[in-house]
Enzyme design. Structure first.
Site: not given
Ligand code: ADP
Ligand code: MG
Length: 540
Positions: A60, A93-94, A390
Protein backbone atom coordinates in the site's frame (compact mmCIF):
# COMPACT_ATOMS: atom_id res chain seq x y z
CA UNK A 1 34.09 47.84 0.38
CA UNK A 2 30.43 47.43 1.19
CA UNK A 3 29.63 46.18 4.66
CA UNK A 4 28.04 42.76 4.73
CA UNK A 5 24.43 42.87 5.84
CA UNK A 6 23.46 39.94 8.02
CA UNK A 7 19.77 39.18 7.82
CA UNK A 8 19.47 35.68 9.12
CA UNK A 9 20.68 33.95 12.22
CA UNK A 10 24.13 32.45 12.04
CA UNK A 11 24.07 28.91 10.74
CA UNK A 12 20.95 29.44 8.67
CA UNK A 13 21.05 27.48 5.47
CA UNK A 14 19.45 28.87 2.39
CA UNK A 15 19.47 27.90 -1.22
CA UNK A 16 17.51 29.35 -4.04
CA UNK A 17 16.94 29.67 -7.73
CA UNK A 18 16.62 27.19 -10.50
CA UNK A 19 19.13 24.79 -9.00
CA UNK A 20 16.94 24.63 -5.92
CA UNK A 21 13.89 23.52 -7.94
CA UNK A 22 15.98 20.93 -9.73
CA UNK A 23 17.35 19.58 -6.47
CA UNK A 24 13.83 19.32 -5.04
CA UNK A 25 12.68 17.46 -8.14
CA UNK A 26 15.58 15.05 -7.79
CA UNK A 27 14.69 14.36 -4.16
CA UNK A 28 11.11 13.55 -5.17
CA UNK A 29 12.36 11.23 -7.87
CA UNK A 30 14.30 9.29 -5.26
CA UNK A 31 11.12 8.79 -3.23
CA UNK A 32 9.15 7.70 -6.26
CA UNK A 33 11.78 5.07 -7.02
CA UNK A 34 11.01 3.48 -3.65
CA UNK A 35 7.36 2.82 -4.43
CA UNK A 36 7.54 2.42 -8.20
CA UNK A 37 7.81 -1.35 -8.17
CA UNK A 38 4.74 -1.91 -5.99
CA UNK A 39 2.22 -0.70 -8.58
CA UNK A 40 -0.28 -3.08 -10.05
CA UNK A 41 -1.27 -6.72 -9.80
CA UNK A 42 2.27 -7.89 -10.44
CA UNK A 43 3.85 -5.29 -8.18
CA UNK A 44 6.24 -6.37 -5.48
CA UNK A 45 5.79 -5.78 -1.77
CA UNK A 46 8.11 -3.89 0.52
CA UNK A 47 9.37 -5.08 3.86
CA UNK A 48 10.08 -2.20 6.17
CA UNK A 49 11.76 -2.43 9.54
CA UNK A 50 11.20 0.39 11.98
CA UNK A 51 13.64 1.57 14.61
CA UNK A 52 12.05 -0.66 17.25
CA UNK A 53 12.49 -3.65 14.99
CA UNK A 54 8.83 -3.97 14.01
CA UNK A 55 8.58 -5.38 10.51
CA UNK A 56 5.78 -4.44 8.14
CA UNK A 57 5.15 -6.00 4.76
CA UNK A 58 2.99 -3.88 2.52
CA UNK A 59 1.98 -3.04 -1.01
CA UNK A 60 0.00 0.00 0.00
CA UNK A 61 1.55 3.26 -1.16
CA UNK A 62 0.32 5.28 1.79
CA UNK A 63 1.64 2.78 4.34
CA UNK A 64 5.04 2.65 2.68
CA UNK A 65 5.29 6.41 2.44
CA UNK A 66 4.31 6.81 6.07
CA UNK A 67 6.96 4.36 7.21
CA UNK A 68 9.71 5.85 5.03
CA UNK A 69 10.25 8.70 7.50
CA UNK A 70 11.21 11.22 4.83
CA UNK A 71 13.18 14.23 6.06
CA UNK A 72 13.62 16.16 2.83
CA UNK A 73 11.22 19.13 3.08
CA UNK A 74 10.08 19.06 -0.55
CA UNK A 75 9.81 15.30 -0.80
CA UNK A 76 7.49 15.33 2.21
CA UNK A 77 4.84 16.74 -0.11
CA UNK A 78 4.66 13.36 -1.81
CA UNK A 79 4.10 11.66 1.52
CA UNK A 80 1.27 14.08 2.18
CA UNK A 81 -0.50 13.45 -1.11
CA UNK A 82 -0.30 9.71 -0.57
CA UNK A 83 -1.84 10.18 2.87
CA UNK A 84 -4.57 12.45 1.57
CA UNK A 85 -5.42 10.05 -1.23
CA UNK A 86 -5.68 7.31 1.40
CA UNK A 87 -7.99 9.37 3.55
CA UNK A 88 -10.07 10.71 0.70
CA UNK A 89 -10.63 7.68 -1.50
CA UNK A 90 -8.57 4.88 0.05
CA UNK A 91 -7.05 3.46 -3.12
CA UNK A 92 -4.68 4.77 -5.77
CA UNK A 93 -2.02 5.79 -3.28
CA UNK A 94 0.86 4.35 -5.27
CA UNK A 95 -0.50 5.78 -8.50
CA UNK A 96 -0.68 9.29 -7.09
CA UNK A 97 2.97 9.26 -6.02
CA UNK A 98 4.15 7.83 -9.33
CA UNK A 99 2.10 10.35 -11.28
CA UNK A 100 3.46 13.28 -9.31
CA UNK A 101 6.99 11.99 -9.79
CA UNK A 102 6.49 11.66 -13.52
CA UNK A 103 4.91 15.10 -13.85
CA UNK A 104 7.96 16.56 -12.14
CA UNK A 105 10.31 14.54 -14.30
CA UNK A 106 8.65 15.81 -17.47
CA UNK A 107 8.75 19.39 -16.22
CA UNK A 108 12.42 19.24 -15.28
CA UNK A 109 13.74 19.98 -18.82
CA UNK A 110 11.53 23.08 -18.96
CA UNK A 111 12.95 24.33 -15.68
CA UNK A 112 16.47 23.63 -16.87
CA UNK A 113 15.85 25.54 -20.08
CA UNK A 114 14.72 28.52 -18.07
CA UNK A 115 10.97 28.53 -18.65
CA UNK A 116 9.45 30.48 -15.81
CA UNK A 117 7.85 28.36 -13.09
CA UNK A 118 4.58 30.25 -13.29
CA UNK A 119 4.19 29.39 -16.95
CA UNK A 120 4.86 25.73 -16.24
CA UNK A 121 2.40 25.76 -13.37
CA UNK A 122 -0.28 27.29 -15.55
CA UNK A 123 0.31 24.60 -18.14
CA UNK A 124 0.07 21.80 -15.59
CA UNK A 125 -3.13 23.22 -14.12
CA UNK A 126 -4.70 23.56 -17.53
CA UNK A 127 -3.78 20.00 -18.50
CA UNK A 128 -5.22 18.65 -15.26
CA UNK A 129 -8.41 20.57 -15.70
CA UNK A 130 -8.83 19.23 -19.22
CA UNK A 131 -8.10 15.70 -18.05
CA UNK A 132 -10.60 15.82 -15.18
CA UNK A 133 -13.26 17.19 -17.49
CA UNK A 134 -12.61 14.40 -19.92
CA UNK A 135 -12.83 11.69 -17.23
CA UNK A 136 -16.22 13.02 -16.22
CA UNK A 137 -17.30 12.97 -19.84
CA UNK A 138 -16.33 9.41 -20.63
CA UNK A 139 -16.92 7.65 -17.29
CA UNK A 140 -19.50 4.90 -17.56
CA UNK A 141 -22.52 5.12 -15.27
CA UNK A 142 -24.47 1.91 -14.83
CA UNK A 143 -28.09 2.17 -13.78
CA UNK A 144 -28.17 2.81 -10.07
CA UNK A 145 -31.65 1.53 -9.33
CA UNK A 146 -30.83 -1.89 -10.70
CA UNK A 147 -29.77 -3.79 -7.56
CA UNK A 148 -28.03 -6.61 -9.40
CA UNK A 149 -26.09 -4.31 -11.65
CA UNK A 150 -25.04 -2.07 -8.77
CA UNK A 151 -23.82 -5.05 -6.82
CA UNK A 152 -21.83 -6.30 -9.77
CA UNK A 153 -20.27 -2.91 -10.21
CA UNK A 154 -19.27 -2.73 -6.57
CA UNK A 155 -17.83 -6.23 -6.57
CA UNK A 156 -15.74 -5.51 -9.63
CA UNK A 157 -14.37 -2.28 -8.18
CA UNK A 158 -13.48 -4.10 -4.97
CA UNK A 159 -11.82 -6.91 -6.93
CA UNK A 160 -9.70 -4.42 -8.88
CA UNK A 161 -8.63 -2.68 -5.69
CA UNK A 162 -7.58 -6.01 -4.17
CA UNK A 163 -6.08 -7.37 -7.38
CA UNK A 164 -2.76 -5.75 -6.62
CA UNK A 165 -2.50 -7.01 -3.06
CA UNK A 166 -1.24 -10.10 -1.32
CA UNK A 167 -4.76 -11.47 -1.13
CA UNK A 168 -5.41 -11.35 -4.88
CA UNK A 169 -5.87 -15.12 -5.04
CA UNK A 170 -8.93 -14.81 -2.81
CA UNK A 171 -10.19 -11.57 -4.29
CA UNK A 172 -13.56 -12.99 -5.39
CA UNK A 173 -14.25 -14.27 -1.90
CA UNK A 174 -13.22 -11.00 -0.30
CA UNK A 175 -14.91 -8.70 -2.79
CA UNK A 176 -18.23 -10.40 -2.04
CA UNK A 177 -17.58 -10.03 1.67
CA UNK A 178 -16.59 -6.37 1.40
CA UNK A 179 -19.68 -5.52 -0.62
CA UNK A 180 -21.86 -7.40 1.88
CA UNK A 181 -20.23 -5.45 4.68
CA UNK A 182 -20.79 -2.07 3.06
CA UNK A 183 -24.36 -3.01 2.13
CA UNK A 184 -25.08 -3.62 5.81
CA UNK A 185 -24.33 0.00 6.70
CA UNK A 186 -26.91 2.74 6.60
CA UNK A 187 -27.12 5.64 4.18
CA UNK A 188 -24.12 7.58 5.48
CA UNK A 189 -21.85 4.54 5.22
CA UNK A 190 -19.75 5.37 8.29
CA UNK A 191 -16.44 3.56 8.07
CA UNK A 192 -16.08 3.07 11.81
CA UNK A 193 -19.18 0.88 11.87
CA UNK A 194 -17.20 -1.85 10.15
CA UNK A 195 -15.02 -3.44 12.81
CA UNK A 196 -12.04 -5.51 11.73
CA UNK A 197 -10.65 -8.12 14.13
CA UNK A 198 -7.75 -10.48 13.60
CA UNK A 199 -7.57 -14.03 14.93
CA UNK A 200 -4.37 -15.95 14.16
CA UNK A 201 -4.76 -19.43 12.74
CA UNK A 202 -6.97 -20.96 10.11
CA UNK A 203 -6.98 -20.23 6.41
CA UNK A 204 -7.67 -16.91 4.79
CA UNK A 205 -10.97 -18.29 3.51
CA UNK A 206 -12.11 -18.87 7.10
CA UNK A 207 -12.41 -15.11 7.45
CA UNK A 208 -15.98 -14.37 8.36
CA UNK A 209 -18.38 -11.52 8.33
CA UNK A 210 -20.57 -11.01 11.36
CA UNK A 211 -23.72 -8.97 10.89
CA UNK A 212 -23.36 -7.07 14.12
CA UNK A 213 -20.79 -6.24 16.77
CA UNK A 214 -18.17 -8.78 17.76
CA UNK A 215 -15.22 -8.49 20.06
CA UNK A 216 -12.84 -10.82 21.79
CA UNK A 217 -13.91 -12.22 25.14
CA UNK A 218 -12.32 -10.17 27.85
CA UNK A 219 -10.47 -11.31 30.94
CA UNK A 220 -12.87 -13.01 33.28
CA UNK A 221 -12.98 -14.24 36.87
CA UNK A 222 -14.09 -17.49 38.47
CA UNK A 223 -17.78 -18.09 38.15
CA UNK A 224 -17.75 -16.94 34.57
CA UNK A 225 -18.16 -20.50 33.30
CA UNK A 226 -21.54 -20.72 35.03
CA UNK A 227 -22.94 -17.74 33.20
CA UNK A 228 -25.20 -18.45 30.24
CA UNK A 229 -23.56 -17.78 26.92
CA UNK A 230 -26.60 -17.13 24.77
CA UNK A 231 -29.62 -14.88 24.94
CA UNK A 232 -32.35 -13.79 22.61
CA UNK A 233 -33.37 -10.14 22.85
CA UNK A 234 -31.45 -9.42 26.04
CA UNK A 235 -31.29 -5.99 27.60
CA UNK A 236 -27.73 -4.74 27.60
CA UNK A 237 -26.19 -2.48 30.22
CA UNK A 238 -23.09 -0.57 29.13
CA UNK A 239 -21.06 0.74 32.03
CA UNK A 240 -18.05 2.77 32.88
CA UNK A 241 -18.08 1.48 36.45
CA UNK A 242 -15.70 -0.77 38.30
CA UNK A 243 -17.61 -3.63 39.90
CA UNK A 244 -14.98 -4.75 42.36
CA UNK A 245 -14.60 -4.70 46.12
CA UNK A 246 -11.43 -2.74 46.37
CA UNK A 247 -12.84 -0.07 44.09
CA UNK A 248 -14.24 2.12 46.83
CA UNK A 249 -11.23 1.84 49.10
CA UNK A 250 -8.95 3.07 46.35
CA UNK A 251 -10.85 6.28 46.03
CA UNK A 252 -10.42 7.55 49.57
CA UNK A 253 -8.00 7.78 52.43
CA UNK A 254 -9.37 6.23 55.62
CA UNK A 255 -7.93 6.53 59.12
CA UNK A 256 -8.88 3.76 61.47
CA UNK A 257 -8.59 3.50 65.24
CA UNK A 258 -9.74 -0.03 65.90
CA UNK A 259 -10.86 -3.30 64.37
CA UNK A 260 -14.58 -2.58 64.59
CA UNK A 261 -14.15 0.49 62.43
CA UNK A 262 -12.31 -1.56 59.89
CA UNK A 263 -15.14 -4.07 59.89
CA UNK A 264 -17.56 -1.24 59.23
CA UNK A 265 -15.55 -0.12 56.22
CA UNK A 266 -15.51 -3.64 54.82
CA UNK A 267 -19.25 -4.04 55.40
CA UNK A 268 -19.94 -0.70 53.76
CA UNK A 269 -17.96 -1.78 50.74
CA UNK A 270 -20.01 -4.94 50.38
CA UNK A 271 -23.20 -2.98 50.74
CA UNK A 272 -22.21 -0.49 48.10
CA UNK A 273 -21.19 -3.21 45.68
CA UNK A 274 -24.28 -5.34 46.33
CA UNK A 275 -26.43 -2.28 45.95
CA UNK A 276 -25.00 -1.65 42.48
CA UNK A 277 -25.33 -5.30 41.51
CA UNK A 278 -28.91 -5.47 42.71
CA UNK A 279 -29.87 -2.40 40.73
CA UNK A 280 -28.36 -3.93 37.64
CA UNK A 281 -30.24 -7.16 38.28
CA UNK A 282 -33.54 -5.42 38.92
CA UNK A 283 -33.24 -3.36 35.77
CA UNK A 284 -33.73 -6.56 33.81
CA UNK A 285 -30.39 -6.32 32.01
CA UNK A 286 -29.11 -9.70 30.93
CA UNK A 287 -25.77 -8.64 29.53
CA UNK A 288 -23.52 -6.29 31.48
CA UNK A 289 -20.51 -4.80 29.74
CA UNK A 290 -18.05 -2.49 31.40
CA UNK A 291 -15.00 -0.59 30.29
CA UNK A 292 -13.55 -1.14 33.76
CA UNK A 293 -12.90 -4.46 35.52
CA UNK A 294 -15.74 -6.62 36.83
CA UNK A 295 -14.41 -8.59 39.80
CA UNK A 296 -15.08 -12.11 41.05
CA UNK A 297 -17.82 -11.22 43.50
CA UNK A 298 -19.79 -9.49 40.77
CA UNK A 299 -19.12 -12.27 38.30
CA UNK A 300 -20.52 -14.85 40.71
CA UNK A 301 -23.46 -12.66 41.62
CA UNK A 302 -24.40 -12.38 37.95
CA UNK A 303 -23.82 -16.09 37.36
CA UNK A 304 -26.30 -16.93 40.15
CA UNK A 305 -28.91 -14.69 38.57
CA UNK A 306 -28.68 -15.90 35.00
CA UNK A 307 -26.82 -12.86 33.73
CA UNK A 308 -23.73 -12.43 31.58
CA UNK A 309 -20.96 -9.94 32.23
CA UNK A 310 -17.73 -8.82 30.63
CA UNK A 311 -15.30 -6.30 32.08
CA UNK A 312 -12.42 -4.43 30.49
CA UNK A 313 -14.15 -4.15 27.13
CA UNK A 314 -12.03 -1.92 24.87
CA UNK A 315 -13.56 1.52 24.59
CA UNK A 316 -13.85 1.38 20.82
CA UNK A 317 -15.87 -1.86 20.99
CA UNK A 318 -18.08 -0.56 23.77
CA UNK A 319 -18.86 2.55 21.74
CA UNK A 320 -19.68 0.50 18.69
CA UNK A 321 -21.98 -1.69 20.78
CA UNK A 322 -23.66 1.41 22.09
CA UNK A 323 -24.18 2.83 18.60
CA UNK A 324 -25.50 -0.48 17.34
CA UNK A 325 -27.62 -1.65 20.26
CA UNK A 326 -28.73 1.70 21.62
CA UNK A 327 -28.62 2.79 25.26
CA UNK A 328 -25.78 4.79 26.71
CA UNK A 329 -22.56 4.22 28.56
CA UNK A 330 -23.36 4.79 32.22
CA UNK A 331 -21.17 6.08 34.99
CA UNK A 332 -23.78 5.42 37.65
CA UNK A 333 -26.43 2.79 38.19
CA UNK A 334 -28.76 5.17 39.98
CA UNK A 335 -31.31 5.39 37.22
CA UNK A 336 -31.48 2.28 35.10
CA UNK A 337 -34.47 2.77 32.85
CA UNK A 338 -35.14 1.04 29.57
CA UNK A 339 -34.02 4.15 27.71
CA UNK A 340 -30.43 3.76 28.84
CA UNK A 341 -30.27 0.03 28.21
CA UNK A 342 -29.45 -1.33 24.80
CA UNK A 343 -30.80 -4.44 23.17
CA UNK A 344 -30.20 -6.75 20.25
CA UNK A 345 -31.90 -9.76 18.70
CA UNK A 346 -29.29 -12.29 19.62
CA UNK A 347 -26.25 -12.44 21.85
CA UNK A 348 -23.81 -15.29 21.88
CA UNK A 349 -20.33 -16.14 23.05
CA UNK A 350 -18.71 -18.25 20.40
CA UNK A 351 -15.41 -19.99 19.77
CA UNK A 352 -13.51 -18.67 16.74
CA UNK A 353 -10.10 -20.22 16.25
CA UNK A 354 -8.26 -20.08 19.54
CA UNK A 355 -10.33 -17.20 20.90
CA UNK A 356 -13.81 -16.78 22.23
CA UNK A 357 -15.84 -13.94 20.82
CA UNK A 358 -18.83 -12.02 22.14
CA UNK A 359 -21.18 -11.54 19.24
CA UNK A 360 -24.22 -9.27 19.09
CA UNK A 361 -26.42 -9.63 16.04
CA UNK A 362 -29.65 -8.04 14.88
CA UNK A 363 -28.84 -4.65 16.32
CA UNK A 364 -31.78 -2.26 16.12
CA UNK A 365 -30.11 1.15 16.19
CA UNK A 366 -27.34 1.35 13.67
CA UNK A 367 -26.35 -1.02 10.98
CA UNK A 368 -22.95 -2.39 11.77
CA UNK A 369 -20.82 -5.41 10.99
CA UNK A 370 -17.52 -6.96 11.93
CA UNK A 371 -15.02 -8.78 9.77
CA UNK A 372 -12.98 -11.38 11.59
CA UNK A 373 -9.80 -12.00 9.62
CA UNK A 374 -8.14 -15.40 9.90
CA UNK A 375 -4.70 -16.21 8.63
CA UNK A 376 -1.23 -17.43 9.41
CA UNK A 377 1.34 -14.77 10.13
CA UNK A 378 0.62 -11.54 11.97
CA UNK A 379 2.10 -9.42 9.18
CA UNK A 380 -0.02 -11.24 6.65
CA UNK A 381 -3.20 -10.46 8.55
CA UNK A 382 -2.15 -6.83 8.93
CA UNK A 383 -1.64 -6.51 5.19
CA UNK A 384 -5.00 -8.21 4.67
CA UNK A 385 -6.60 -5.64 6.93
CA UNK A 386 -5.03 -2.80 4.94
CA UNK A 387 -6.14 -4.34 1.66
CA UNK A 388 -9.68 -4.79 2.95
CA UNK A 389 -9.63 -1.19 4.08
CA UNK A 390 -8.72 -0.07 0.54
CA UNK A 391 -11.49 -2.20 -0.91
CA UNK A 392 -14.07 -1.00 1.63
CA UNK A 393 -13.21 2.61 0.90
CA UNK A 394 -13.52 1.97 -2.83
CA UNK A 395 -16.90 0.29 -2.45
CA UNK A 396 -18.16 3.15 -0.29
CA UNK A 397 -16.99 5.64 -2.86
CA UNK A 398 -18.43 3.69 -5.75
CA UNK A 399 -21.75 3.37 -3.97
CA UNK A 400 -22.02 7.09 -3.46
CA UNK A 401 -20.73 8.04 -6.86
CA UNK A 402 -21.13 5.20 -9.25
CA UNK A 403 -19.23 6.30 -12.35
CA UNK A 404 -16.44 3.93 -13.32
CA UNK A 405 -13.54 3.90 -15.75
CA UNK A 406 -11.36 1.02 -16.90
CA UNK A 407 -8.08 0.49 -15.05
CA UNK A 408 -4.87 -1.18 -16.08
CA UNK A 409 -3.63 1.98 -17.76
CA UNK A 410 -6.64 2.28 -20.06
CA UNK A 411 -7.93 5.56 -18.71
CA UNK A 412 -4.42 7.01 -18.55
CA UNK A 413 -3.76 6.15 -22.20
CA UNK A 414 -7.06 7.66 -23.26
CA UNK A 415 -6.34 10.83 -21.31
CA UNK A 416 -2.89 10.96 -22.81
CA UNK A 417 -4.32 10.76 -26.32
CA UNK A 418 -6.95 13.36 -25.52
CA UNK A 419 -4.41 15.83 -24.15
CA UNK A 420 -2.06 15.28 -27.07
CA UNK A 421 -4.89 15.99 -29.49
CA UNK A 422 -5.82 19.16 -27.66
CA UNK A 423 -2.24 20.37 -27.37
CA UNK A 424 -1.95 20.44 -31.15
CA UNK A 425 -4.70 23.05 -31.29
CA UNK A 426 -2.93 25.39 -28.89
CA UNK A 427 -0.28 27.83 -29.94
CA UNK A 428 2.46 28.90 -27.57
CA UNK A 429 4.37 27.32 -24.74
CA UNK A 430 1.29 25.59 -23.36
CA UNK A 431 1.39 23.24 -26.31
CA UNK A 432 4.69 21.77 -25.16
CA UNK A 433 3.59 21.62 -21.54
CA UNK A 434 0.31 19.88 -22.17
CA UNK A 435 1.91 17.34 -24.43
CA UNK A 436 4.53 16.75 -21.74
CA UNK A 437 1.76 15.97 -19.27
CA UNK A 438 0.24 13.68 -21.88
CA UNK A 439 3.55 11.85 -22.04
CA UNK A 440 3.74 11.70 -18.25
CA UNK A 441 0.39 9.93 -18.00
CA UNK A 442 1.82 6.98 -19.90
CA UNK A 443 3.91 6.17 -16.86
CA UNK A 444 1.09 4.14 -15.29
CA UNK A 445 0.72 1.54 -18.08
CA UNK A 446 4.50 1.52 -18.54
CA UNK A 447 5.08 0.80 -14.88
CA UNK A 448 2.38 -1.89 -14.84
CA UNK A 449 4.25 -3.60 -17.72
CA UNK A 450 7.67 -3.16 -16.16
CA UNK A 451 6.49 -4.63 -12.89
CA UNK A 452 5.02 -7.63 -14.65
CA UNK A 453 8.20 -8.17 -16.65
CA UNK A 454 6.61 -7.29 -20.00
CA UNK A 455 8.23 -5.43 -22.87
CA UNK A 456 6.80 -2.02 -22.03
CA UNK A 457 7.82 -0.27 -25.26
CA UNK A 458 6.09 -2.88 -27.33
CA UNK A 459 2.89 -2.81 -25.31
CA UNK A 460 2.78 0.98 -25.17
CA UNK A 461 3.14 1.19 -28.93
CA UNK A 462 0.22 -1.19 -29.30
CA UNK A 463 -1.83 0.80 -26.81
CA UNK A 464 -1.13 4.11 -28.59
CA UNK A 465 -2.23 2.59 -31.87
CA UNK A 466 -5.42 1.12 -30.40
CA UNK A 467 -6.38 4.35 -28.72
CA UNK A 468 -5.69 6.32 -31.90
CA UNK A 469 -8.18 3.99 -33.61
CA UNK A 470 -10.76 4.87 -31.02
CA UNK A 471 -10.60 1.81 -28.76
CA UNK A 472 -11.21 3.81 -25.64
CA UNK A 473 -10.77 1.21 -22.93
CA UNK A 474 -7.70 -0.64 -24.20
CA UNK A 475 -5.29 -1.28 -21.37
CA UNK A 476 -2.61 -3.68 -20.24
CA UNK A 477 -3.70 -7.31 -20.04
CA UNK A 478 -1.73 -8.57 -17.09
CA UNK A 479 -2.59 -12.24 -17.63
CA UNK A 480 -1.59 -12.58 -21.29
CA UNK A 481 1.20 -10.04 -21.77
CA UNK A 482 -0.91 -8.19 -24.28
CA UNK A 483 -3.44 -5.38 -24.55
CA UNK A 484 -7.14 -5.91 -23.91
CA UNK A 485 -10.39 -4.04 -23.47
CA UNK A 486 -10.32 -3.63 -19.71
CA UNK A 487 -13.93 -2.50 -19.54
CA UNK A 488 -14.94 -5.91 -20.88
CA UNK A 489 -12.37 -7.62 -18.69
CA UNK A 490 -13.99 -5.98 -15.69
CA UNK A 491 -10.91 -4.15 -14.43
CA UNK A 492 -13.03 -1.29 -13.15
CA UNK A 493 -12.13 1.61 -10.93
CA UNK A 494 -14.33 4.43 -9.63
CA UNK A 495 -13.65 7.53 -11.70
CA UNK A 496 -13.26 9.43 -8.45
CA UNK A 497 -10.04 7.58 -7.66
CA UNK A 498 -8.50 8.76 -10.90
CA UNK A 499 -9.80 12.31 -10.60
CA UNK A 500 -8.50 12.63 -7.08
CA UNK A 501 -5.14 11.12 -7.99
CA UNK A 502 -4.70 13.47 -10.94
CA UNK A 503 -5.61 16.58 -9.00
CA UNK A 504 -3.44 15.67 -6.03
CA UNK A 505 -0.46 14.85 -8.24
CA UNK A 506 -0.82 18.08 -10.14
CA UNK A 507 -1.16 20.12 -6.95
CA UNK A 508 1.99 18.54 -5.56
CA UNK A 509 3.82 19.26 -8.82
CA UNK A 510 2.77 22.90 -8.79
CA UNK A 511 3.73 23.22 -5.16
CA UNK A 512 7.22 21.88 -5.71
CA UNK A 513 7.72 23.98 -8.84
CA UNK A 514 6.67 27.13 -7.05
CA UNK A 515 9.23 26.77 -4.27
CA UNK A 516 12.40 28.50 -5.35
CA UNK A 517 14.04 29.10 -2.03
CA UNK A 518 14.47 27.05 1.08
CA UNK A 519 15.65 28.64 4.28
CA UNK A 520 16.47 26.39 7.12
CA UNK A 521 16.92 27.81 10.58
CA UNK A 522 19.64 26.30 12.71
CA UNK A 523 18.27 24.10 15.46
CA UNK A 524 17.99 26.03 18.68
CA UNK A 525 20.84 25.26 21.00
CA UNK A 526 23.10 24.34 18.14
CA UNK A 527 26.11 26.55 17.49
CA UNK A 528 26.80 28.01 14.11
CA UNK A 529 27.47 25.53 11.37
CA UNK A 530 31.12 24.46 11.39
CA UNK A 531 31.97 25.81 7.96
CA UNK A 532 30.62 28.61 5.88
CA UNK A 533 29.99 32.27 6.37
CA UNK A 534 26.78 33.55 7.89
CA UNK A 535 24.04 33.47 5.34
CA UNK A 536 26.25 31.48 2.98
CA UNK A 537 24.22 29.85 0.28
CA UNK A 538 24.67 26.15 0.14
CA UNK A 539 22.51 23.59 -1.60
CA UNK A 540 21.04 20.98 0.72
P1 ADP B 1 -2.56 1.91 -5.86
O1 ADP B 1 -1.98 2.03 -4.48
O2 ADP B 1 -2.27 3.12 -6.68
O3 ADP B 1 -3.96 1.49 -5.89
P2 ADP B 1 -2.00 -0.69 -6.85
O4 ADP B 1 -0.77 -1.46 -6.54
O5 ADP B 1 -3.27 -1.09 -6.20
O6 ADP B 1 -1.69 0.81 -6.57
O7 ADP B 1 -2.18 -0.74 -8.42
C1 ADP B 1 -3.25 -0.11 -9.05
C2 ADP B 1 -3.08 -0.20 -10.55
O8 ADP B 1 -3.18 -1.55 -10.99
C3 ADP B 1 -4.21 0.57 -11.21
O9 ADP B 1 -3.69 1.36 -12.24
C4 ADP B 1 -5.11 -0.53 -11.74
O10 ADP B 1 -5.78 -0.12 -12.89
C5 ADP B 1 -4.14 -1.64 -12.03
N1 ADP B 1 -4.78 -2.94 -12.02
C6 ADP B 1 -5.45 -3.52 -11.00
N2 ADP B 1 -5.94 -4.74 -11.36
C7 ADP B 1 -5.55 -4.94 -12.65
C8 ADP B 1 -5.72 -6.01 -13.60
N3 ADP B 1 -6.39 -7.10 -13.29
N4 ADP B 1 -5.18 -5.85 -14.83
C9 ADP B 1 -4.51 -4.74 -15.15
N5 ADP B 1 -4.30 -3.72 -14.30
C10 ADP B 1 -4.81 -3.79 -13.06
MG1 MG C 1 -4.84 -0.30 -5.21
Amino acid sequence: MQPQIILLKEGTEASQGRSQIISNINACQAIVDCVRTTLGPRGMDKLMVEAQGKATISNDGATIMKLLDVVHPAAKTLVDIAKSQDAEVGDGTTSVVILAGEFLKQMKPFVEEGVHSQIIIRGVRKATQLAVQFINEIAVKPKKDDEVELRQLLEKCAATAMGSKLINQQKDFFSRMVVDAVMMLDELLPLNMIGIKKVPGGALEDTLLVAGVAFKKTFSYAGFEMQPKQYTSPKIALLNIELELKAERDNAEIRLENVEEYQKVVDAEWTILYDKLEKLHLSGAKVVLSKLPIGDVATQYFADRDMFCAGRVPEEDLKRTMKACGGSILTTVADLGDSVLGTCEHFEEKQIGGDRFNIFTGCPQAKTCTIIIRGGAEQFMEETERSLHDAIMIVRRAKKNDAVVAGGGAIEMELSKHLRDISRTIAGKEQMLISAIARALEVIPRQLCDNAGFDSTNILNKLRQKHAQGNRWMGVDILNEDVADNMEKCVWEPSLVKINALSAASEATCLILSVDETIKNPKSGEGPAPQGRPGARRPF
